[in-house]
Scaffold this motif. Structure first.
Motif, mmCIF file in Angstrom:
data_model
loop_
_atom_site.group_PDB
_atom_site.id
_atom_site.type_symbol
_atom_site.label_atom_id
_atom_site.label_comp_id
_atom_site.label_asym_id
_atom_site.label_seq_id
_atom_site.Cartn_x
_atom_site.Cartn_y
_atom_site.Cartn_z
ATOM 1 N N GLY A 23 0.814 -1.219 0.000
ATOM 2 C CA GLY A 23 0.000 0.000 0.000
ATOM 3 C C GLY A 23 0.846 1.266 0.000
ATOM 4 O O GLY A 23 0.303 2.369 0.056
ATOM 5 N N GLY A 24 2.153 1.152 -0.103
ATOM 6 C CA GLY A 24 3.021 2.332 -0.097
ATOM 7 C C GLY A 24 3.276 2.847 -1.505
ATOM 8 O O GLY A 24 2.648 2.404 -2.477
ATOM 9 N N PHE A 25 4.216 3.771 -1.603
ATOM 10 C CA PHE A 25 4.534 4.420 -2.884
ATOM 11 C C PHE A 25 5.001 3.397 -3.923
ATOM 12 O O PHE A 25 4.372 3.226 -4.983
ATOM 13 C CB PHE A 25 5.608 5.481 -2.608
ATOM 14 C CG PHE A 25 6.350 5.975 -3.812
ATOM 15 C CD1 PHE A 25 5.683 6.526 -4.893
ATOM 16 C CD2 PHE A 25 7.747 5.905 -3.849
ATOM 17 C CE1 PHE A 25 6.389 6.990 -6.001
ATOM 18 C CE2 PHE A 25 8.458 6.373 -4.947
ATOM 19 C CZ PHE A 25 7.771 6.910 -6.037
ATOM 20 N N ASP A 46 -0.582 -4.765 3.944
ATOM 21 C CA ASP A 46 -0.196 -3.438 4.438
ATOM 22 C C ASP A 46 -1.168 -3.045 5.541
ATOM 23 O O ASP A 46 -2.198 -3.697 5.715
ATOM 24 C CB ASP A 46 -0.232 -2.374 3.310
ATOM 25 C CG ASP A 46 0.720 -1.205 3.565
ATOM 26 O OD1 ASP A 46 0.616 -0.575 4.628
ATOM 27 O OD2 ASP A 46 1.577 -0.923 2.707
ATOM 28 N N TYR A 48 -2.243 0.138 5.390
ATOM 29 C CA TYR A 48 -3.035 1.123 4.634
ATOM 30 C C TYR A 48 -3.323 0.605 3.232
ATOM 31 O O TYR A 48 -2.500 -0.108 2.652
ATOM 32 C CB TYR A 48 -2.269 2.442 4.481
ATOM 33 C CG TYR A 48 -1.910 3.087 5.783
ATOM 34 C CD1 TYR A 48 -2.897 3.608 6.621
ATOM 35 C CD2 TYR A 48 -0.575 3.182 6.178
ATOM 36 C CE1 TYR A 48 -2.555 4.200 7.827
ATOM 37 C CE2 TYR A 48 -0.234 3.779 7.384
ATOM 38 C CZ TYR A 48 -1.225 4.289 8.203
ATOM 39 O OH TYR A 48 -0.892 4.874 9.392
ATOM 40 N N ASN A 73 -0.594 -5.852 10.214
ATOM 41 C CA ASN A 73 0.638 -5.238 10.694
ATOM 42 C C ASN A 73 1.624 -6.377 10.924
ATOM 43 O O ASN A 73 1.387 -7.236 11.784
ATOM 44 C CB ASN A 73 0.373 -4.469 11.997
ATOM 45 C CG ASN A 73 1.612 -3.720 12.455
ATOM 46 O OD1 ASN A 73 2.745 -4.097 12.107
ATOM 47 N ND2 ASN A 73 1.419 -2.672 13.220
ATOM 48 N N ILE A 74 2.714 -6.412 10.182
ATOM 49 C CA ILE A 74 3.599 -7.585 10.248
ATOM 50 C C ILE A 74 4.323 -7.709 11.590
ATOM 51 O O ILE A 74 4.929 -8.723 11.879
ATOM 52 C CB ILE A 74 4.615 -7.655 9.076
ATOM 53 C CG1 ILE A 74 5.566 -6.458 9.089
ATOM 54 C CG2 ILE A 74 3.895 -7.801 7.746
ATOM 55 C CD1 ILE A 74 6.824 -6.704 8.248
ATOM 56 N N LEU A 93 8.565 -4.733 1.151
ATOM 57 C CA LEU A 93 8.759 -3.281 0.999
ATOM 58 C C LEU A 93 8.502 -2.540 2.308
ATOM 59 O O LEU A 93 8.764 -1.338 2.401
ATOM 60 C CB LEU A 93 7.761 -2.745 -0.032
ATOM 61 C CG LEU A 93 7.894 -3.201 -1.474
ATOM 62 C CD1 LEU A 93 6.528 -3.262 -2.146
ATOM 63 C CD2 LEU A 93 8.803 -2.273 -2.245
ATOM 64 N N ALA A 94 7.964 -3.240 3.302
ATOM 65 C CA ALA A 94 7.527 -2.554 4.521
ATOM 66 C C ALA A 94 8.709 -1.937 5.250
ATOM 67 O O ALA A 94 9.730 -2.589 5.458
ATOM 68 C CB ALA A 94 6.811 -3.533 5.443
ATOM 69 N N ASN A 113 12.968 -1.651 10.312
ATOM 70 C CA ASN A 113 13.843 -2.061 9.206
ATOM 71 C C ASN A 113 14.646 -3.328 9.477
ATOM 72 O O ASN A 113 15.135 -3.958 8.544
ATOM 73 C CB ASN A 113 14.779 -0.908 8.822
ATOM 74 C CG ASN A 113 14.053 0.163 8.048
ATOM 75 O OD1 ASN A 113 13.760 -0.029 6.867
ATOM 76 N ND2 ASN A 113 13.718 1.263 8.699
ATOM 77 N N PHE A 134 13.628 -5.257 -0.144
ATOM 78 C CA PHE A 134 13.980 -3.869 -0.457
ATOM 79 C C PHE A 134 14.880 -3.281 0.611
ATOM 80 O O PHE A 134 14.486 -3.123 1.756
ATOM 81 C CB PHE A 134 12.719 -3.010 -0.650
ATOM 82 C CG PHE A 134 12.272 -3.026 -2.072
ATOM 83 C CD1 PHE A 134 11.718 -4.186 -2.614
ATOM 84 C CD2 PHE A 134 12.461 -1.925 -2.899
ATOM 85 C CE1 PHE A 134 11.345 -4.238 -3.951
ATOM 86 C CE2 PHE A 134 12.089 -1.965 -4.236
ATOM 87 C CZ PHE A 134 11.528 -3.124 -4.758
ATOM 88 N N THR A 136 18.250 -0.222 0.597
ATOM 89 C CA THR A 136 18.362 1.186 0.219
ATOM 90 C C THR A 136 19.781 1.524 -0.241
ATOM 91 O O THR A 136 20.745 0.888 0.207
ATOM 92 C CB THR A 136 18.016 2.102 1.420
ATOM 93 O OG1 THR A 136 18.328 3.452 1.083
ATOM 94 C CG2 THR A 136 18.805 1.747 2.674
ATOM 95 N N ASN A 211 16.771 6.974 -4.719
ATOM 96 C CA ASN A 211 15.799 8.075 -4.856
ATOM 97 C C ASN A 211 14.800 7.903 -6.001
ATOM 98 O O ASN A 211 14.823 8.648 -6.982
ATOM 99 C CB ASN A 211 16.525 9.422 -4.946
ATOM 100 C CG ASN A 211 17.226 9.753 -3.631
ATOM 101 O OD1 ASN A 211 18.300 9.218 -3.333
ATOM 102 N ND2 ASN A 211 16.635 10.581 -2.809
#
Ligand code: NAD
Ligand code: UDP
Length: 386
Positions: A23-25, A46, A48, A73-74, A93-94, A113, A134, A136, A211
């Motif tokens: 549910g994120g970007f 998710d 959301y 909620n994981i 991705l969470a 994380n 995911f 970074t 980014n």
């Protein structure tokens, strides 16, 4: 959709994907791609669902039987293992991944994380399921060049700043600089995933986004997120432009970033999903080395592009300088420069980004203007009236 083949010419079989943080970007764009262009199924996990509502309703959508939303909620939900077992592939991705949180909510950042990701890795490993995790670009931290004298000619040498998955070191600041809590937690979960691969045969791919930006990134404070919230730079600057206030340059806006259009990046993720033999066991930088700017240049470009797409002239003082302490609080620090080396992703997946910074800002700011301009105007007139 018929007759789709992978990079080696083999037919692609439909799979089922457990996508955590769907549910994120990034999740919303990945779900959109998977629904519109592939036959795969998604178990979307998710807390959301606003950003994927358009994919879940109405039930008459052509992919309605291929996407299922699970509000979980994981941190504390026993249904997670069942969903991972049901799927062929898990994509995690969470995360808490906004810099304003790293130094102000370091515990939540580290738990989210690292600790919360642990069961996901464990369930994949124990059940013999493939994992795309995911991480970074921030795991690289600062460049080696950042430690050279300001006038050193070596600063121009790519050997001192280009970030390579298999050779660059991870350079973080001191523990007091809590900014690095996120990078450090991500680094440790990468090491754990890698070790599960080495010792227990986990089939994994690690993604290091550089980014990624585009529509639906974060929130506009006071409109679809908290008024005092501080999102990532695209949404901060969009908010300033929408409100006709100066864009805030943290510590002079000298840090450099390479920005990539979310739609280019999603192409890379789809290649990883559909080419496991080429993607397993690898860590991939996913970014656009051609789109490098300083944050100040980004502010100037966004001001110009926003003026074009909105038809409004820009304000007299388009930017102001703020200190990082004032903007983010104690413990902030920054990555100086982030240029991804593309050798590995090029070799394994033949992928290259396409969209220039100007073009991606044009489509993104058109979206921001269309989505938020009216709501911001109304919110501002209400505040003035009060
Ligand atoms: P995002 O915040 O938009 O999405 C993360 C999603 O995870 C959110 O929808 C959130 O609700 C969900 N989530 C968080 N904790 C959860 C929990 N306990 N249970 C269930 N859901 C939970 O962020 P994004 O930009 O889409 O980033 C996705 C991933 O990519 C993150 O791991 C992030 O660290 C990584 N990343 C992104 C970028 C980028 O450029 N966007 C850069 C570097 C790394
Ligand atoms: N930044 C800024 N003004 C803002 C928001 C961010 O100058 O209103 C800077 C921030 O200090 C960093 C860069 O923009 O140097 C990118 O910030 P972002 O939040 O997107 O995340 P990062 O790339 O640091 O992970």
């Amino acid at each position: 959709m018929a007759g789709r083949v992978d990079l080696d010419g083999n037919p692609i079989k439909p799979i089922s994907i457990c996508m955590i943080g769907a549910g994120g970007f990034i999740g919303s764009h990945l779900c959109e791609k998977l629904m519109s262009e592939t036959p795969h199924k998604v178990l979307a996990v998710d807390v959301y669902s606003d950003k994927i509502k358009h994919l879940l309703e109405p039930a008459t959508l052509p992919w309605a039987d291929r996407i299922q939303f699970h509000r979980i909620n994981i941190k504390n939900d026993s249904r997670l293992e069942g969903l991972i077992k049901m799927a062929d592939l898990t994509i995690n991705l969470a995360a808490i991944c906004t810099p304003a949180d790293y130094n102000t909510r370091p515990l939540d950042t580290i738990y989210s994380n690292f600790i919360d990701a642990l069961p996901v890795v464990k369930y994949c490993s124990e059940n013999g399921k493939r994992l795309i995790h995911f991480s970074t670009c921030e795991v690289y931290g600062k460049t080696i060049g950042a430690f050279l004298p300001k006038d050193s000619p070596l600063r121009q040498d790519p050997a001192y700043f280009v970030l390579k998955e298999d050779t660059s070191p991870c350079i973080f600041g001191s523990i007091e600089k809590q900014r690095w809590s996120y990078a450090c937690a991500k680094q440790l979960i990468e090491r754990l995933v890698y070790a599960e691969g080495a010792e227990n045969g986990l089939e994994f791919t690690i993604v290091r986004p550089f980014n990624w930006i585009g529509p639906r990134m974060d929130f506009i404070p006071g409109i679809d997120g908290p008024s005092e919230g501080v999102p990532r730079v695209l949404a901060c600057f969009s908010n300033n432009l929408l409100r006709r206030e100066p864009l805030k340059l943290v510590d002079g806006g000298e840090s450099q970033r390479t920005f990539i259009y979310i739609k280019d990046a999603i192409e890379a993720v789809l290649l990883m999903i559909e080419n496991p033999a080429r993607a397993n066991g690898h860590i991939f930088n996913v970014g656009n080395p051609n789109n490098e700017v300083t944050v100040r240049q980004l502010a100037e470009m966004m001001t110009q592009v926003y003026s074009n797409v909105s038809g409004e002239s820009s304000i007299e003082t388009p930017t102001i300088d703020v200190s990082s302490k004032e903007f983010y609080g104690e413990g902030y620090d920054d990555s100086d420069k982030r240029i991804p080396d593309m050798t590995i992703i090029n070799r394994q997946l033949g992928w290259n980004p396409k969209t220039s910074l100007w073009d991606l800002l044009e489509s993104t700011l058109t979206y921001q203007h269309r989505t938020y301009a009216e709501a911001v105007k109304q919110a501002m007139s209400k505040t003035t009236a009060n």
